[in-house]
Design a protein around this motif. Structure first.
Motif, PDB file in Angstrom:
ATOM      1  N   LYS A 297       0.850  -1.194   0.000  1.00  0.00           N
ATOM      2  CA  LYS A 297       0.000   0.000   0.000  1.00  0.00           C
ATOM      3  C   LYS A 297       0.885   1.245   0.000  1.00  0.00           C
ATOM      4  N   GLY A 298       0.636   2.143  -0.960  1.00  0.00           N
ATOM      5  CA  GLY A 298       1.356   3.413  -0.994  1.00  0.00           C
ATOM      6  C   GLY A 298       2.697   3.377  -1.718  1.00  0.00           C
ATOM      7  N   GLU A 299       3.112   2.220  -2.226  1.00  0.00           N
ATOM      8  CA  GLU A 299       4.424   2.178  -2.884  1.00  0.00           C
ATOM      9  C   GLU A 299       4.320   2.500  -4.375  1.00  0.00           C
ATOM     10  N   PHE A 300       5.445   2.859  -4.946  1.00  0.00           N
ATOM     11  CA  PHE A 300       5.583   3.064  -6.390  1.00  0.00           C
ATOM     12  C   PHE A 300       6.405   1.888  -6.891  1.00  0.00           C
ATOM     13  N   LEU A 301       5.707   0.936  -7.505  1.00  0.00           N
ATOM     14  CA  LEU A 301       6.362  -0.279  -7.998  1.00  0.00           C
ATOM     15  C   LEU A 301       6.410  -0.240  -9.513  1.00  0.00           C
ATOM     16  N   THR A 302       7.586  -0.433 -10.073  1.00  0.00           N
ATOM     17  CA  THR A 302       7.722  -0.471 -11.532  1.00  0.00           C
ATOM     18  C   THR A 302       7.965  -1.900 -12.000  1.00  0.00           C
ATOM     19  N   LEU A 303       7.220  -2.300 -13.048  1.00  0.00           N
ATOM     20  CA  LEU A 303       7.459  -3.572 -13.737  1.00  0.00           C
ATOM     21  C   LEU A 303       8.321  -3.237 -14.939  1.00  0.00           C
ATOM     22  N   LEU A 304       9.536  -3.729 -14.933  1.00  0.00           N
ATOM     23  CA  LEU A 304      10.540  -3.364 -15.934  1.00  0.00           C
ATOM     24  C   LEU A 304      10.975  -4.603 -16.701  1.00  0.00           C
TER      25      LEU A 304
ATOM     26  N   LEU B 291       3.934  13.791  -7.325  1.00  0.00           N
ATOM     27  CA  LEU B 291       2.498  13.588  -7.113  1.00  0.00           C
ATOM     28  C   LEU B 291       2.265  12.357  -6.244  1.00  0.00           C
ATOM     29  N   HIS B 292       2.989  11.297  -6.556  1.00  0.00           N
ATOM     30  CA  HIS B 292       2.869  10.065  -5.779  1.00  0.00           C
ATOM     31  C   HIS B 292       3.219  10.308  -4.313  1.00  0.00           C
ATOM     32  N   GLU B 293       4.318  11.048  -4.098  1.00  0.00           N
ATOM     33  CA  GLU B 293       4.750  11.328  -2.727  1.00  0.00           C
ATOM     34  C   GLU B 293       3.697  12.149  -1.976  1.00  0.00           C
ATOM     35  N   ARG B 294       3.083  13.109  -2.679  1.00  0.00           N
ATOM     36  CA  ARG B 294       2.076  13.977  -2.052  1.00  0.00           C
ATOM     37  C   ARG B 294       0.781  13.239  -1.735  1.00  0.00           C
ATOM     38  N   LEU B 295       0.333  12.402  -2.678  1.00  0.00           N
ATOM     39  CA  LEU B 295      -0.991  11.775  -2.554  1.00  0.00           C
ATOM     40  C   LEU B 295      -0.958  10.461  -1.789  1.00  0.00           C
ATOM     41  N   GLY B 296       0.200   9.785  -1.808  1.00  0.00           N
ATOM     42  CA  GLY B 296       0.298   8.500  -1.108  1.00  0.00           C
ATOM     43  C   GLY B 296      -0.456   7.364  -1.770  1.00  0.00           C
ATOM     44  N   VAL B 297      -0.872   7.559  -3.027  1.00  0.00           N
ATOM     45  CA  VAL B 297      -1.597   6.515  -3.753  1.00  0.00           C
ATOM     46  C   VAL B 297      -0.610   5.419  -4.172  1.00  0.00           C
ATOM     47  N   THR B 298      -1.113   4.198  -4.335  1.00  0.00           N
ATOM     48  CA  THR B 298      -0.268   3.095  -4.805  1.00  0.00           C
ATOM     49  C   THR B 298      -0.178   3.161  -6.325  1.00  0.00           C
ATOM     50  N   VAL B 299       1.044   3.115  -6.853  1.00  0.00           N
ATOM     51  CA  VAL B 299       1.254   3.189  -8.306  1.00  0.00           C
ATOM     52  C   VAL B 299       1.973   1.938  -8.792  1.00  0.00           C
TER      53      VAL B 299
END
Length: 374
Positions: free
Chosen positions: A40-47, A191-199
């Motif tokens: 929850k709340g992380e920025f995960l990249t599939l590379l 934006l991710h850091e501000r909103l805390g949404v999971t990306v």
């Protein structure tokens, strides 16, 4: 399988893939056996490269593809029979996918009106979303009247306007030029850091993945090869594929001569010996590849205290503004690179010079040879 979660703890896992497979023809698997927890709340990249399974995994999470086997859970509930529009997931694509006949404000209002929200609430949400991507003055414009960067901002705002718990992004910056792309990378990250949404973000651009992500999952041939934070992925690749795919990498091919716990000695083709970390090796006598990052190679006087010392013949200088790449012929290979800041470059060094080079044991990783040759 259900008991397996990552170290973030079960309460913090938002998405979990369990034994997920995808095949289009019933024979070959595009995604082989995906077990992945997204926090929850992380920025995960599939590379990964084209065809590695990263986009298919994202599309299964979005609901545009159906798993052939296994289960995907979001916030504890199975998504297997939930249609895309009921998943509470925002999506951003490379081609923006904006409605051309609607103004920017109408584009943003659309996902709210289909959810049955009242007009006053919609107006307030749209205003907030426009401010979030710094487009307050452009709500009345049509997509065709905007630049690519502005359109991508609108697409981003539309994915966030209904405050989903999860946002999926599929190569969202692929159509932008380099400078704008780099600018948008930072915009999305902030934006991710501000909103805390999971990306969950898909890209084949390893620089983009390292810049933006909390963690990166490296895909190859339908499987995750390694998942880690960017620094660990770059400094501590687990196999030859990851070492070669993330950043620049020198590869020397040899055989395992001896191993003592975490350290080993590798013999190269012309009899040279290299001390290295034994990361992914077989038995003594079997082939291995060595991975050494160009910036870890020391030259001339700086190489004197290195346990691994060689001589290299300077073949080419490649200037890149703030640093220079020097191509050398080392141990019978003509594609060995070292990287130096321009300020540290010896101005007397010329093509043809034979110079001492070296590196520390911890900067040479002994890995599987199979992936290294791919």
């Amino acid at each position: 399988m259900d008991g397996q979660t990552n170290t973030a703890g079960a309460g913090e896992v938002l998405v979990s893939f369990r034994g997920v497979q995808k095949s289009y023809d019933g024979e070959s698997l595009i995604v082989k056996d995906l077990n992945l927890d997204i926090r929850k709340g992380e920025f995960l990249t599939l590379l990964g490269p084209s065809g590695s399974g990263k986009t298919t995994s994202l599309m299964m999470l979005a609901g545009f593809e159906t798993p052939t086997a296994g289960e995907i859970r979001l916030a504890g509930r199975s998504l297997n029979n939930v249609p895309p529009h009921k998943r509470d997931i925002g999506m951003v694509f490379q081609n923006y996918a904006l409605f051309p006949h609607m103004t920017v404000a109408e584009n943003l209002a659309f996902p709210l009106s289909v959810r049955g929200m009242g007009k006053a609430d919609i107006a307030e949400r749209v205003k907030r979303a426009l401010a979030m991507v710094q487009l307050e003055a452009l709500g009345g414009r049509y997509p065709a009247q905007m630049s690519g960067g502005q359109q991508q901002r609108v697409a981003l705002a539309r994915a966030l306007v209904f405050e989903p718990q999860l946002v999926l992004m599929d190569e969202p910056l692929g159509a932008l030029d380099k400078q704008l792309r780099e600018h948008m990378q930072m915009e999305i990250k902030h934006l991710h850091e501000r909103l805390g949404v999971t990306v969950v973000y898909v890209t084949h651009d390893q620089g983009e993945a390292l810049t933006m992500s909390d963690r990166v999952a490296v895909f190859h041939q339908g499987e995750i090869q390694q998942i880690a934070d960017p620094r660990t992925l770059y400094e501590e690749p687990r196999n030859g594929f990851v070492a070669g795919f993330i950043g620049e990498n020198n590869r020397l091919h040899g055989r395992l001569l001896e191993q003592d716990g975490e350290r080993c000695v590798v013999g190269l083709a012309r009899g040279e010996r290299v001390s290295a970390l034994a990361v992914k090796v077989g038995r003594v006598g079997e082939p291995v590849s060595l991975s050494i990052r160009p910036e870890r190679v020391r030259i001339n006087g700086r190489s004197h205290d290195c346990p691994n010392r060689f001589s290299g013949r300077v073949a080419e200088f490649i200037y890149l503004g703030d640093h220079v790449r020097i191509r050398l012929e080392v141990a019978g290979q003509n594609d060995f690179f070292l990287k130096q800041p321009v300020s540290e470059l010896d101005p007397s060094l010329t093509v043809g010079d034979v110079v001492p080079i070296g590196w520390q044991v911890e900067h040479a990783r002994a890995l599987d040879p199979l992936a290294a040759s791919q």
